[in-house]
Design a protein around this motif. Structure first.
Motif, PDB file in Angstrom:
ATOM      1  N   UNK A  85      -1.950   0.688  -4.298  1.00  0.00           N
ATOM      2  CA  UNK A  85      -1.901   2.081  -4.661  1.00  0.00           C
ATOM      3  C   UNK A  85      -3.200   2.860  -4.191  1.00  0.00           C
ATOM      4  N   UNK A  86      -4.315   2.238  -3.729  1.00  0.00           N
ATOM      5  CA  UNK A  86      -5.539   2.804  -3.419  1.00  0.00           C
ATOM      6  C   UNK A  86      -5.705   2.811  -1.902  1.00  0.00           C
ATOM      7  N   UNK A  87      -4.773   2.100  -1.301  1.00  0.00           N
ATOM      8  CA  UNK A  87      -4.917   1.761   0.481  1.00  0.00           C
ATOM      9  C   UNK A  87      -4.476   3.117   0.841  1.00  0.00           C
ATOM     10  N   UNK A  88      -5.235   3.572   1.822  1.00  0.00           N
ATOM     11  CA  UNK A  88      -5.044   4.776   2.642  1.00  0.00           C
ATOM     12  C   UNK A  88      -5.009   4.352   4.077  1.00  0.00           C
ATOM     13  N   UNK A  89      -3.967   3.915   4.662  1.00  0.00           N
ATOM     14  CA  UNK A  89      -3.794   3.249   6.094  1.00  0.00           C
ATOM     15  C   UNK A  89      -4.159   4.229   7.152  1.00  0.00           C
ATOM     16  N   UNK A  90      -4.670   4.090   8.051  1.00  0.00           N
ATOM     17  CA  UNK A  90      -4.801   5.013   9.220  1.00  0.00           C
ATOM     18  C   UNK A  90      -3.548   5.312   9.772  1.00  0.00           C
ATOM     19  N   UNK A  91      -3.545   6.398  10.606  1.00  0.00           N
ATOM     20  CA  UNK A  91      -2.088   6.836  11.294  1.00  0.00           C
ATOM     21  C   UNK A  91      -1.597   5.719  12.151  1.00  0.00           C
ATOM     22  N   UNK A  92      -2.457   4.797  13.027  1.00  0.00           N
ATOM     23  CA  UNK A  92      -2.009   3.881  13.822  1.00  0.00           C
ATOM     24  C   UNK A  92      -1.340   2.777  12.956  1.00  0.00           C
ATOM     25  N   UNK A  93      -1.996   2.473  11.708  1.00  0.00           N
ATOM     26  CA  UNK A  93      -1.269   1.475  11.074  1.00  0.00           C
ATOM     27  C   UNK A  93      -0.201   2.003  10.549  1.00  0.00           C
ATOM     28  N   UNK A  94       0.283   2.899  10.115  1.00  0.00           N
ATOM     29  CA  UNK A  94       1.484   3.577   9.525  1.00  0.00           C
ATOM     30  C   UNK A  94       2.578   3.532  10.962  1.00  0.00           C
ATOM     31  N   UNK A  95       2.111   3.963  11.918  1.00  0.00           N
ATOM     32  CA  UNK A  95       2.918   3.699  13.051  1.00  0.00           C
ATOM     33  C   UNK A  95       3.380   2.310  13.490  1.00  0.00           C
ATOM     34  N   UNK A  96       2.543   1.370  13.276  1.00  0.00           N
ATOM     35  CA  UNK A  96       2.937   0.306  13.711  1.00  0.00           C
ATOM     36  C   UNK A  96       3.826  -0.368  12.670  1.00  0.00           C
ATOM     37  N   UNK A  97       3.589   0.024  11.461  1.00  0.00           N
ATOM     38  CA  UNK A  97       4.701  -0.540  10.388  1.00  0.00           C
ATOM     39  C   UNK A  97       5.946  -0.029  10.292  1.00  0.00           C
ATOM     40  N   UNK A  98       6.130   1.303  11.302  1.00  0.00           N
ATOM     41  CA  UNK A  98       7.329   1.986  11.377  1.00  0.00           C
ATOM     42  C   UNK A  98       8.284   1.326  12.131  1.00  0.00           C
ATOM     43  N   UNK A  99       9.498   1.794  12.260  1.00  0.00           N
ATOM     44  CA  UNK A  99      10.646   1.356  13.346  1.00  0.00           C
ATOM     45  C   UNK A  99      10.177   1.467  14.727  1.00  0.00           C
ATOM     46  N   UNK A 100       9.278   2.022  15.131  1.00  0.00           N
ATOM     47  CA  UNK A 100       8.674   2.240  16.468  1.00  0.00           C
ATOM     48  C   UNK A 100       7.377   1.459  16.728  1.00  0.00           C
ATOM     49  N   UNK A 101       7.088   0.553  15.543  1.00  0.00           N
ATOM     50  CA  UNK A 101       5.998  -0.225  15.796  1.00  0.00           C
ATOM     51  C   UNK A 101       5.776  -1.017  17.036  1.00  0.00           C
ATOM     52  N   UNK A 102       6.829  -1.722  17.450  1.00  0.00           N
ATOM     53  CA  UNK A 102       6.783  -2.337  18.569  1.00  0.00           C
ATOM     54  C   UNK A 102       6.300  -1.751  19.742  1.00  0.00           C
ATOM     55  N   UNK A 103       6.854  -0.576  19.807  1.00  0.00           N
ATOM     56  CA  UNK A 103       6.334   0.336  21.020  1.00  0.00           C
ATOM     57  C   UNK A 103       5.068   0.806  21.012  1.00  0.00           C
ATOM     58  N   UNK A 104       4.789   1.112  19.617  1.00  0.00           N
ATOM     59  CA  UNK A 104       3.254   1.592  19.469  1.00  0.00           C
ATOM     60  C   UNK A 104       2.309   0.512  19.962  1.00  0.00           C
ATOM     61  N   UNK A 105       2.666  -0.799  19.456  1.00  0.00           N
ATOM     62  CA  UNK A 105       1.749  -1.819  19.962  1.00  0.00           C
ATOM     63  C   UNK A 105       1.986  -1.937  21.262  1.00  0.00           C
ATOM     64  N   UNK A 106       2.741  -1.847  22.105  1.00  0.00           N
ATOM     65  CA  UNK A 106       2.836  -2.080  23.541  1.00  0.00           C
ATOM     66  C   UNK A 106       1.968  -0.999  24.135  1.00  0.00           C
ATOM     67  N   UNK A 107       1.873   0.327  23.749  1.00  0.00           N
ATOM     68  CA  UNK A 107       1.087   1.133  24.361  1.00  0.00           C
ATOM     69  C   UNK A 107      -0.364   1.468  23.805  1.00  0.00           C
ATOM     70  N   UNK A 108      -0.624   0.548  22.775  1.00  0.00           N
ATOM     71  CA  UNK A 108      -2.035   0.844  22.391  1.00  0.00           C
ATOM     72  C   UNK A 108      -3.103   0.377  23.574  1.00  0.00           C
ATOM     73  N   UNK A 109      -4.155   1.297  23.447  1.00  0.00           N
ATOM     74  CA  UNK A 109      -5.131   0.995  24.500  1.00  0.00           C
ATOM     75  C   UNK A 109      -6.593   0.639  24.025  1.00  0.00           C
TER      76      UNK A 109
END
Length: 308
Positions: free
Chosen positions: A148-172
């Motif tokens: 309840x107190x964890x405030x994930x960074x945007x990149x973490x939220x994106x990785x957990x989303x349905x497009x997570x695999x795509x986000x991971x692939x293009x992380x630099x």
């Protein structure tokens, strides 16, 4: 600071369930065993600055968990926190340890909570296994102890989303550097060499392509909240929280919740320090940790309890 190649060159390989695991040991042989558990998305190299400071007093043990650093990174794997805890217990048992202490960070905090839950069960006689490992103390750096107190960074939220695999692939490497700068203290940003090292370890064995799988620990935290928060509340071993106060993910706001839920909380806040205290302020982390351990006086009752 221990340079990355020097860190790697003094490591060893532990074979676990047909997987290759990078491990590293050091410090004083025969001294109390201190296990350092790293966070997401980096590796055991996170501890390189505090390692020499703690090696004077302890026998140090650390490893790259499955999916991290120089360890194997299977593409189709569940990456459950319980499996990482299994790995750590198997390695420590193979090293002949019976009692150990924990210093953990971020993802490693959650693994520590699972280990602590098991320790509580074994002390109560309900663990259901023959493992003789016992935890002596637990010290936690910044991490999502309470969903309840964890405030994930945007990149973490994106990785957990349905497009997570795509986000991971293009992380630099550049994106990693920008994200780290946002969660470090304003005066303690990582150096170019550190970012290069972090990124190289993430990419090792195509690790950047499984970040969306590793991030599943955030869902696991919510699912297992009762067990993992309860582990902190029910334990009889000494707990210490060392917190970088300006961390936007798990900083001062998490400390407030910790003080609400944990009886007699032992907390040290580091002003101006962000999400990676062991990287940003290694001297402070070591000083606080050593003071925590020195303040504990092992009574005969405590020694008897730990030997059970």
């Amino acid at each position: 600071m221990i340079e990355l190649e020097a860190w790697r060159s003094t490591g060893e390989t532990f074979n676990y369930a047909e997987r290759s695991i990078f491990t590293r040991k050091g410090g004083q042989e025969g001294a109390p065993a201190l296990v350092l558990i790293h966070g997401f998305p980096t590796s055991s190299w996170d501890w390189n600055k505090v390692w020499p400071l703690l090696a004077r007093d302890y026998a140090l043990f650390t490893l790259d968990m499955l999916g991290f650093g120089d360890s194997d990174k299977p593409q189709n794997f569940s990456y459950l926190i319980s499996e990482q805890a299994d790995l750590i217990e198997a390695w420590l048992s193979s090293e002949g340890l019976q009692e150990y202490h924990i210093l953990a960070h971020d993802y490693g905090d959650t693994v520590a909570q699972e280990l602590l839950a098991r320790d509580n069960e074994r002390r109560a006689g309900s663990g259901g296994d023959r493992c003789r490992l016992r935890i002596g103390t637990v010290a936690l750096l910044n991490g999502g102890l309470f969903p309840e107190t964890h405030r994930p960074a945007l990149i973490q939220r994106l990785l957990l989303s349905p497009i997570g695999a795509l986000v991971a692939r293009f992380t630099s490497r550049d994106r990693l550097g920008k994200n780290l700068q946002k969660i470090f203290g304003t005066g303690t940003h990582p150096s170019k060499e550190e970012i290069d090292g972090f990124w190289g370890l993430i990419c090792r064995n195509n690790g950047h392509r499984i970040m969306h799988r590793l991030i599943g620990y955030m869902t696991q935290r919510r699912k297992n909240r009762t067990r993992w928060v309860g582990a902190l509340q029910r334990t009889r071993v000494p707990l210490k929280l060392i917190n970088g106060a300006v961390d936007p993910i798990s900083g001062a706001h998490m400390v407030v919740r910790y003080r609400e839920l944990i009886a007699a909380p032992d907390v040290s806040e580091l002003p101006g320090i962000g999400h990676y205290p062991q990287v940003e302020a290694p001297d402070s982390v070591a000083d606080v940790y050593l003071a925590f351990r020195r303040a504990l006086k092992p009574t005969a009752a405590m020694r008897s309890e730990l030997s059970l």
